[in-house]
Write a protein that holds these residues in place. Structure first.
Motif, PDB file in Angstrom:
ATOM      1  N   ARG A  85       0.829  -1.224   0.000  1.00  0.00           N
ATOM      2  CA  ARG A  85       0.000   0.000   0.000  1.00  0.00           C
ATOM      3  C   ARG A  85       0.855   1.262   0.000  1.00  0.00           C
ATOM      4  N   LYS A 144       3.095   6.952  -5.664  1.00  0.00           N
ATOM      5  CA  LYS A 144       1.684   7.017  -6.065  1.00  0.00           C
ATOM      6  C   LYS A 144       0.809   6.186  -5.121  1.00  0.00           C
ATOM      7  N   ASP A 145       1.363   5.081  -4.592  1.00  0.00           N
ATOM      8  CA  ASP A 145       0.615   4.280  -3.621  1.00  0.00           C
ATOM      9  C   ASP A 145       0.423   5.056  -2.322  1.00  0.00           C
ATOM     10  N   ARG A 146       1.485   5.751  -1.914  1.00  0.00           N
ATOM     11  CA  ARG A 146       1.402   6.508  -0.665  1.00  0.00           C
ATOM     12  C   ARG A 146       0.447   7.685  -0.782  1.00  0.00           C
ATOM     13  N   VAL A 147       0.355   8.257  -1.981  1.00  0.00           N
ATOM     14  CA  VAL A 147      -0.600   9.354  -2.198  1.00  0.00           C
ATOM     15  C   VAL A 147      -2.031   8.818  -2.120  1.00  0.00           C
ATOM     16  N   ILE A 148      -2.285   7.676  -2.736  1.00  0.00           N
ATOM     17  CA  ILE A 148      -3.630   7.083  -2.719  1.00  0.00           C
ATOM     18  C   ILE A 148      -4.041   6.712  -1.299  1.00  0.00           C
ATOM     19  N   ASN A 149      -3.088   6.207  -0.513  1.00  0.00           N
ATOM     20  CA  ASN A 149      -3.378   5.746   0.851  1.00  0.00           C
ATOM     21  C   ASN A 149      -2.815   6.705   1.898  1.00  0.00           C
ATOM     22  N   ASP A 150      -2.846   7.995   1.572  1.00  0.00           N
ATOM     23  CA  ASP A 150      -2.178   8.979   2.431  1.00  0.00           C
ATOM     24  C   ASP A 150      -2.757   9.052   3.843  1.00  0.00           C
TER      25      ASP A 150
END
Length: 409
Positions: free
Chosen positions: A285, A290-296
């Motif tokens: 995740r 980009k994953d960290r932005v989605i699951n910020d």
């Protein structure tokens, strides 16, 4: 030691308040001779923007407000009433022998006095004439007045500043300082310097420069507006959270706050290791930015608990060697107590008639061959009227005294 970069450049400055005066100060720091024209009796409106004010030797407040002091060093103050014909003639006389004419009156105001670009150009064809307004010289809003906060609002800056939707206190928020004025001041300086270069090196003519606060704030929003232009969607307010690398934001520690900005995957892995949670860097995740932005929200909540376990200085020390970008959230006292800021000499002491050691913020430019070493205190209202009118226009003391009695200077 070489002369300052703008030695020999002469500027007539009819700007008031902040954006224009900041530029005049920057150019004066660089060696230009800056003659500031002020209204007799009241002067630049910024003089009234207080408290606090300096106190005179008798302990009385006066018109030297901190707001005025921040933007008017390295200038000469001459009082002139441009509403009187004699005052207009003084300004025209001074304009004949300068390189730059700066003004921030409403569009069309100076034409009433024969001081607009076309009139000044007739007596000095090489003049670089810079007009600074809120909305520019053209467009349906050109005649409107405005201050910094108006342009933060209209230009979109407030829409992306403030707490995120759903949080307490959510809604558009003004930036704490007059940031649009400051950025406009920098644009004025860039414009003036570019026009001077064009005239001298390219054999170009003088010209009229149109700079406004609304254009400046829109241009300054940079990647925020590019997000909108690419996606058609306005970026949301993110509080202290970043808009690029993630995680980025303020974290509350045991004794204060720390600002962290992680710009790439390597920095994220090192951050997780310092915080004692290396497994986070391998979590699908959070694997890529980009994953960290989605699951910020999930990630920031986890990190908030980790940071809360220790002090700001503890985490700063731990993150120094791995090269993780972070810093304390300082108040002004802590800024000036910081040893790095002290080493950089970010404030200077100048001799003022009311304060033998007045502290000012230094110019942010550092030159190896032409260092800025002279900082003259912001002048008292009309302090240089006699000096300038006698040396530049040949007026004697009798004539100047007569003009004072008439309210011209």
């Amino acid at each position: 030691m070489s002369a300052l970069p703008l030695s020999g450049v002469k500027i007539l400055d009819l700007t008031r308040v902040l954006a224009g005066p900041l530029s005049g100060q920057m150019l004066g720091d660089l060696g230009a001779e800056v003659i500031k024209i002020e209204r007799p009796g009241t002067g630049d409106e910024a003089r009234a923007f207080g408290p606090p004010y300096l106190t005179d030797p008798e302990g009385k407040e006066n018109n030297n407000s901190s707001f005025y002091l921040c933007a008017n060093r390295n200038k000469k103050s001459v009082t002139v009433n441009i509403a009187q014909s004699e005052g207009q003639e003084i300004v025209r006389g001074l304009a004949r022998d300068v390189d730059v004419f700066m003004e921030n009156y409403k569009v069309g105001d100076l034409k009433r006095y024969g001081l607009e670009y076309e009139s000044i150009k007739k007596i000095n064809p090489r003049i670089i004439y810079c007009s600074v307004t809120g909305f520019g010289q053209t467009g349906p809003y050109a005649a409107r007045a405005g201050y910094d906060a108006i342009f933060q609002a209209m230009g979109g800056l407030m829409s992306v500043t403030g707490h995120m939707d759903g949080e307490p206190g959510a809604g558009p928020m003004k930036v704490g300082t007059s940031v649009v004025d400051y950025m406009t001041g920098m644009n004025i300086s860039i414009g003036v310097l570019s026009a001077l270069y064009h005239r001298k090196v390219n054999g170009g003519a003088g010209q009229h420069i149109d700079i406004c606060l609304l254009d400046t704030v829109i241009a300054s929003l940079s990647h925020h507006f590019q997000i909108y232009l690419v996606s058609g969607k306005s970026p949301p307010r993110r509080g202290t959270w970043g808009n690029g690398g993630m995680p980025a934001g303020v974290f509350r520690c045991a004794d204060g706050e720390l600002m962290l900005v992680v710009g790439n995957d390597g920095q994220f892995a090192r951050t997780c290791a310092v915080l004692g949670a290396p497994e986070l860097a391998a979590n699908p995740r959070f694997l890529k930015n980009k994953d960290r932005v989605i699951n910020d929200k999930e990630l920031m909540a986890i990190l908030a608990k980790l940071f809360a376990r220790n002090t700001v200085n503890h985490w700063l020390d731990k993150m120094e060697d791995p090269g993780i970008p972070c810093g304390p959230v300082n108040d002004f006292a802590r800024v000036f107590a910081d040893p790095h800021v002290q080493e950089r000499g970010m404030w200077v002491k100048v001799k003022h008639k009311f304060e033998p050691e007045l502290s000012l913020i230094r110019n942010a430019l550092t030159f190896s061959e032409t260092p800025i070493t002279e900082y003259r205190a912001p002048p008292l209202l009309g302090e240089n009227t006699l000096e300038v009118l006698s040396s530049k226009l040949g007026y004697d003391e009798t004539k100047i005294e007569d003009l004072k009695k008439q309210g011209v200077v």
